[in-house]
Design an enzyme around this catalytic site. Structure first.
Site, PDB file in Angstrom:
ATOM      1  N   ASP A  41      61.249  97.806 -73.507  1.00 53.25           N
ATOM      2  CA  ASP A  41      61.884  99.055 -73.112  1.00 53.25           C
ATOM      3  C   ASP A  41      63.277  98.791 -72.534  1.00 53.25           C
ATOM      4  O   ASP A  41      63.411  98.132 -71.510  1.00 53.25           O
ATOM      5  CB  ASP A  41      60.991  99.745 -72.068  1.00 53.25           C
ATOM      6  N   ASP A  42      64.293  99.287 -73.195  1.00 60.96           N
ATOM      7  CA  ASP A  42      65.692  99.182 -72.730  1.00 60.96           C
ATOM      8  C   ASP A  42      66.242  97.749 -72.780  1.00 60.96           C
ATOM      9  O   ASP A  42      67.141  97.408 -72.014  1.00 60.96           O
ATOM     10  CB  ASP A  42      65.865  99.713 -71.283  1.00 60.96           C
ATOM     11  N   CYS A  81      64.063 106.707 -74.833  1.00 62.59           N
ATOM     12  CA  CYS A  81      62.650 106.335 -75.024  1.00 62.59           C
ATOM     13  C   CYS A  81      61.826 107.268 -75.902  1.00 62.59           C
ATOM     14  O   CYS A  81      61.317 106.850 -76.944  1.00 62.59           O
ATOM     15  CB  CYS A  81      61.963 106.234 -73.672  1.00 62.59           C
ATOM     16  N   ARG A  85      60.432 106.369 -79.707  1.00 63.78           N
ATOM     17  CA  ARG A  85      59.014 106.032 -79.921  1.00 63.78           C
ATOM     18  C   ARG A  85      58.367 106.979 -80.936  1.00 63.78           C
ATOM     19  O   ARG A  85      57.520 106.569 -81.733  1.00 63.78           O
ATOM     20  CB  ARG A  85      58.268 106.060 -78.571  1.00 63.78           C
ATOM     21  N   LYS A 138      53.408 101.336 -72.640  1.00 63.54           N
ATOM     22  CA  LYS A 138      54.077 102.635 -72.449  1.00 63.54           C
ATOM     23  C   LYS A 138      54.004 103.481 -73.701  1.00 63.54           C
ATOM     24  O   LYS A 138      54.503 103.085 -74.744  1.00 63.54           O
ATOM     25  CB  LYS A 138      55.540 102.385 -72.065  1.00 63.54           C
ATOM     26  N   HIS A 140      54.603 107.340 -73.777  1.00 61.63           N
ATOM     27  CA  HIS A 140      55.743 108.258 -73.604  1.00 61.63           C
ATOM     28  C   HIS A 140      55.885 109.287 -74.736  1.00 61.63           C
ATOM     29  O   HIS A 140      56.990 109.705 -75.066  1.00 61.63           O
ATOM     30  CB  HIS A 140      57.067 107.478 -73.417  1.00 61.63           C
ATOM     31  N   SER A 163      57.297 106.497 -68.386  1.00 61.77           N
ATOM     32  CA  SER A 163      58.180 105.443 -67.861  1.00 61.77           C
ATOM     33  C   SER A 163      57.739 104.957 -66.480  1.00 61.77           C
ATOM     34  O   SER A 163      57.201 105.742 -65.683  1.00 61.77           O
ATOM     35  CB  SER A 163      59.622 105.941 -67.772  1.00 61.77           C
ATOM     36  N   HIS A 236      62.673  98.064 -68.431  1.00 58.03           N
ATOM     37  CA  HIS A 236      63.118  99.358 -67.891  1.00 58.03           C
ATOM     38  C   HIS A 236      63.051  99.267 -66.366  1.00 58.03           C
ATOM     39  O   HIS A 236      62.077  98.738 -65.833  1.00 58.03           O
ATOM     40  CB  HIS A 236      62.162 100.435 -68.420  1.00 58.03           C
ATOM     41  N   ASP A 288      63.118  99.566 -77.743  1.00 56.73           N
ATOM     42  CA  ASP A 288      63.158 101.007 -78.067  1.00 56.73           C
ATOM     43  C   ASP A 288      64.551 101.607 -78.044  1.00 56.73           C
ATOM     44  O   ASP A 288      64.785 102.664 -78.620  1.00 56.73           O
ATOM     45  CB  ASP A 288      62.231 101.801 -77.123  1.00 56.73           C
ATOM     46  N   ASN A 289      65.466 100.953 -77.334  1.00 58.98           N
ATOM     47  CA  ASN A 289      66.870 101.413 -77.296  1.00 58.98           C
ATOM     48  C   ASN A 289      67.686 100.358 -76.564  1.00 58.98           C
ATOM     49  O   ASN A 289      67.133  99.375 -76.064  1.00 58.98           O
ATOM     50  CB  ASN A 289      67.021 102.795 -76.606  1.00 58.98           C
ATOM     51  N   LYS A 309      72.151 102.266 -73.797  1.00 55.63           N
ATOM     52  CA  LYS A 309      71.123 103.317 -73.839  1.00 55.63           C
ATOM     53  C   LYS A 309      71.731 104.711 -73.685  1.00 55.63           C
ATOM     54  O   LYS A 309      72.573 104.935 -72.823  1.00 55.63           O
ATOM     55  CB  LYS A 309      70.129 103.071 -72.700  1.00 55.63           C
TER      56      LYS A 309
HETATM   57 MG    MG Z   1      63.770 102.857 -73.404  1.00 57.52          MG
END
Ligand code: MG
Length: 464
Positions: A41-42, A81, A85, A138, A140, A163, A236, A288-289, A309
């Site tokens: 994540d991130d 996010c 996803r 996660k 989300h 998150s 994240h 994811d980003n 992001k």
């Molecule tokens: Mg993310």
């Protein structure tokens, strides 16, 4: 009498034979492959050793890339996010499922919406093909029962449904809580198959627990085809690492967190080897980003790319990606384009099943790129910020019709003429070459209108 004999022959021989041929066609001669998607994540394009980070030590991911493929032009469906996803799980641009909004960029603990039950997730698709399906981490895509992983084709779910910075506890500012995080500041639940098992989740040991769960799922399902979606909460913010990793990297807490994720990947790959299923398993590792740049040293790095992001410069949506499948993939660096939107059709291609034909898909089957390093069927990326396309890449050229701050002031600029960058020679988007490419701008404006005509209005799930 004769008729009965013929009937018996059909029942005893022909029907099982046809069934067997169908099964062999579906499975291929080596049987159905296991699929593991590890989603961080991130995490930024520049956060791994193999992607050029000079101070974060990632020996397991580096080895995974050498044993498999490092993809340098791999993208996500959105720079934040929830929509990212949704794109991964459905193979469809998030705007098609109502999972993108320019009012609320992601789902929150008070949201009432989620991934609609009418959507077909990779898990639902693979479950229909006889796979054991598990998700750790996660989600989300909606925390209400009807939207949770168990309702979307996963036999097993363990994780925080949204998150790790949500459900803040009052008395401390968000930024202060991130700079000196304690698990009590974020009252997030840890859920197993719909039952809350811990709250607040002990985030210090979260990467470790997710890893144990993932290894347990692999061990349990080693004798049947399985799909494992391991979506880490880290890196994240708030950043947490276990005592074995905290304070150990040269790159502060962010580096500690990435090094623990690297350890986790090592444990997953080790479990495949230990169970003798290494050569039956495709593992895809990506993010994811891009990195959340407003948090300075608590966010990652886009490396040579611009932005992070939330935005539509490369750093927001081009992510580090590593594919591994010993004996199957043509090892090396892949500079062809790919996207998380392509994973669903690629998996369908690998198991010789057709994609559902009742809806629009936005991905391509990448298996020839994986097996032969052939030219990618994908030559275009649409850069959505929420519900709008801000930029399009076609081949090496990218046009930005609109740019906007990722987070913070959020100033928006509509460009006349549009900005154009040649990503093949200028991946950092430093030199606008719009004067050289007026025809490209016209062509991409037309392309944008064509694309918009394929998007039907749906209920916006993030605004419910
Ligand atoms: Mg993310």
């Amino acid at each position: 009498m004769k008729n009965t004999k013929i009937k018996n022959l059909i029942y005893l021989f022909l029907i099982p034979c046809v069934f067997h041929i169908g099964l062999v066609r579906a499975q291929g001669k080596d049987g159905l492959p296991n699929i593991i998607i590890i989603f961080t994540d991130d995490m930024g394009y520049g956060d791994l050793g193999i992607f050029g980070n000079p101070t974060i030590y990632t020996p397991n991911l580096d080895r995974m890339a050498y044993e498999g493929q490092k993809w340098t032009n791999f993208y996500v469906a959105a720079p934040v996010c929830t929509p990212s996803r949704a794109g991964l799980m459905t193979g469809r641009l998030p705007v098609r499922s109502g999972m993108a909004s320019n009012k609320k960029r992601v789902l929150f603990p008070n949201s009432r919406g989620g991934l609609p039950p009418s959507e077909i997730s990779i898990a639902k698709f693979l479950k229909g093909a006889g796979y054991a399906t598990g998700m750790i981490g996660k989600w989300h895509l909606g925390h209400l029962k009807e939207y949770m992983p168990n309702a979307h084709g996963f036999d097993y779910y363990y994780g925080i449904p949204y998150s790790n910075d949500m459900d803040p506890v009052g008395g401390i500012s968000y930024v202060d809580a991130l700079r000196n995080p304690k698990i009590d500041y974020f009252n997030v639940p840890l859920v197993r198959n719909g039952i809350e098992v811990e709250r607040p989740a002990d985030q210090n040991n979260l990467t470790k627990k997710y890893t144990e769960e993932a290894v347990g799922f692999i061990d349990k399902n080693k004798n049947k085809p399985f799909f494992l979606y391991l979506a880490h909460a880290m890196p994240h913010v708030p950043l947490f690492a276990s005592t074995e990793f905290k304070g150990k990297s040269r790159s502060g807490i962010y580096g500690d967190v990435i090094e623990e994720l690297d350890w986790s990947v090592g444990k997953v790959l080790e479990a495949l080897k230990r169970n003798g299923i290494d050569e039956k398993t495709l593992v895809v590792f990506t993010s994811d980003n891009g990195p959340w740049l407003i948090f300075d040293e608590y966010g990652g790095s886009p490396g040579a790319l611009k932005g992070g992001k939330g935005g539509t410069y490369e750093g927001g949506m081009r992510v580090p990606a590593i594919f591994r499948w010993p004996g199957k993939l043509k090892q090396g660096v892949v500079m062809e384009m790919g996207s998380t939107l392509d994973l669903f059709p690629t998996i369908a291609g690998l198991i010789h099943r057709d994609m559902p034909n009742d809806r629009v898909y936005d991905g391509y089957d990448l298996k020839e790129v994986m097996f032969n390093q052939s030219k990618s069927p994908r030559s275009e990326i649409l850069y959505y910020r929420d519900t709008e396309v801000y930029a399009i890449r076609k081949g090496g050229l990218k046009v930005h019709f609109v740019t906007q701050d990722e987070y913070g002031n959020e100033d928006m600029t509509i460009h006349h003429p549009a900005l154009v960058y040649n990503l093949d020679v200028d991946p950092g988007e430093k030199k606008n070459v719009s004067k050289k490419h007026p025809d490209f701008i016209i062509e991409m404006k037309k392309r944008l209108e064509e694309h918009k005509a394929t998007v039907s209005p749906v209920v916006n799930q993030l605004e419910l």
